[in-house]
Design a protein around this motif. Structure first.
Motif, PDB file in Angstrom:
ATOM      1  N   ASN A 206      74.380  61.705 114.004  1.00 50.41           N
ATOM      2  CA  ASN A 206      74.930  60.504 113.368  1.00 50.41           C
ATOM      3  C   ASN A 206      74.324  59.256 113.998  1.00 50.41           C
ATOM      4  N   GLY A 207      74.154  58.217 113.218  1.00 50.17           N
ATOM      5  CA  GLY A 207      73.562  56.995 113.753  1.00 50.17           C
ATOM      6  C   GLY A 207      72.068  57.154 113.915  1.00 50.17           C
ATOM      7  N   GLY A 208      71.515  56.513 114.942  1.00 48.68           N
ATOM      8  CA  GLY A 208      70.080  56.586 115.160  1.00 48.68           C
ATOM      9  C   GLY A 208      69.705  56.126 116.547  1.00 48.68           C
ATOM     10  N   LEU A 209      68.662  56.723 117.093  1.00 49.08           N
ATOM     11  CA  LEU A 209      68.082  56.330 118.374  1.00 49.08           C
ATOM     12  C   LEU A 209      66.654  55.890 118.090  1.00 49.08           C
ATOM     13  N   LEU A 210      66.388  54.590 118.274  1.00 51.51           N
ATOM     14  CA  LEU A 210      65.097  54.020 117.933  1.00 51.51           C
ATOM     15  C   LEU A 210      64.376  53.533 119.182  1.00 51.51           C
TER      16      LEU A 210
ATOM     17  N   PRO B 169      69.646  62.863 126.566  1.00 51.71           N
ATOM     18  CA  PRO B 169      69.590  64.129 125.819  1.00 51.71           C
ATOM     19  C   PRO B 169      70.618  64.184 124.691  1.00 51.71           C
ATOM     20  N   GLY B 170      71.832  63.682 124.960  1.00 51.66           N
ATOM     21  CA  GLY B 170      72.851  63.666 123.924  1.00 51.66           C
ATOM     22  C   GLY B 170      72.504  62.727 122.785  1.00 51.66           C
ATOM     23  N   TRP B 171      71.912  61.581 123.124  1.00 54.98           N
ATOM     24  CA  TRP B 171      71.492  60.633 122.086  1.00 54.98           C
ATOM     25  C   TRP B 171      70.419  61.249 121.194  1.00 54.98           C
ATOM     26  N   LEU B 172      69.470  61.952 121.794  1.00 52.39           N
ATOM     27  CA  LEU B 172      68.421  62.600 121.004  1.00 52.39           C
ATOM     28  C   LEU B 172      69.003  63.631 120.042  1.00 52.39           C
TER      29      LEU B 172
END
Length: 297
Positions: free
Chosen positions: A46-50, A39-42
């Protein structure tokens, strides 16, 4: 490696959660940390979640995170077991590096197990260089049996909010930083000392001057293995003169005890000059393997 599998690399969405859980279900016997931080990554701006999508199904993922300044971190590279060794990890990593090159600068790093030879080869193909090897060292929190040459009271003074820049400069110039390959351990992420990182430690109340400002210590609480081990304080950075490091580590053990912990730890660099100091301070290696940290600038 088998035939390269064509995948569509795209930003992750909230409705990818079920596929993410399937991808990570068998990792570390069901104890992968990715579902906890997903949930925090989504939500991270900053950055990216691929993710890697194949025939409408997410079969892999990876995360680019901004740590501080010009320092970035690649983590969470996962591929579903059914699709391993088909170039999926390579395509995700290439896309994350491209994301970093578009939106960032400076240096990007990642860590992988010393046993993951395919990942080592992937890093080398993409221009990463191995900059450090680390393993886990643990000692009991000190008690009344602490050596008599230590002061009777804890020799630590909390860092103030206004001292983050001074602390970063102190750590960067400390001779002990070379024994950590020039990097701080930010809970299994590594980066050079930076004022923003010390500001975070100060806000957590986990950063101190030591021995009349002749040393510096910052820690974090490792809670990744709560089902196996109770939480333990781990060293982020220990900065002082080389001949005082063993004493600082012994004081850290006493600090851990004063904070109510049973053990103290350090993901220490496997530097030959550091090993006798760790032994002198009562730390033992508890993991036979190592983490390799790779860097690309």
């Amino acid at each position: 490696m088998g035939e390269r599998l064509p995948v569509h690399i795209r930003p992750a969405r909230e409705n990818d959660t079920a596929d993410m859980l399937e991808v990570t279900r068998q990792i570390w016997e069901g104890h992968d940390y990715v579902p906890l931080v997903w949930p925090g990554w989504l939500a991270d701006p900053n950055g990216g979640l691929l993710v890697a999508e194949h025939q409408g199904r997410v079969i892999g993922l990876g995360k680019l995170s901004h740590l501080a300044g010009d320092d970035w971190w690649l983590q969470g590279l996962r591929v579903h077991p059914e699709f391993e060794r088909h170039g999926v990890a390579t395509q995700i990593t290439e896309a994350l590096v491209e994301e970093w090159q578009r939106n960032g600068s400076g240096t990007v790093r990642l860590a992988t197990s010393s046993q993951r030879l395919p990942v080592h080869q992937l890093c080398e193909r993409l221009g990463f260089v191995k900059v450090g090897e680390y393993s886990v060292f643990v000692a009991p929190a000190a008690d009344e049996a602490t050596p008599a040459f230590l002061p009777t009271s804890l020799d630590f003074r909390p860092l103030l909010d206004s001292e983050s820049e001074e602390a970063a400069e102190f750590a960067l110039n400390s001779p002990t930083l070379s024994l950590a390959d020039g990097l701080m351990d930010l809970s299994w992420q590594w980066a050079p000392p930076h004022p923003a990182l010390f500001q975070q430690a100060i806000q957590r109340q986990q950063a101190w001057w030591w021995h009349g400002r002749r040393g510096l210590l910052a820690i974090y609480i490792d809670q990744d293995d709560e089902d196996i081990e109770p939480p333990r304080p781990f060293i982020e950075v220990a900065a002082c003169e080389l001949n005082q490091l063993a004493t600082l580590l012994l004081n850290f053990r006493r600090l851990a005890a004063s904070l109510g912990y049973q053990k103290a730890g350090w993901n220490a660099a496997l530097h030959p000059d550091l090993m006798p100091i760790l032994e002198q301070a009562g730390f033992e290696r508890v993991w036979e393997h190592a983490l390799f940290v790779y860097s690309k600038s």
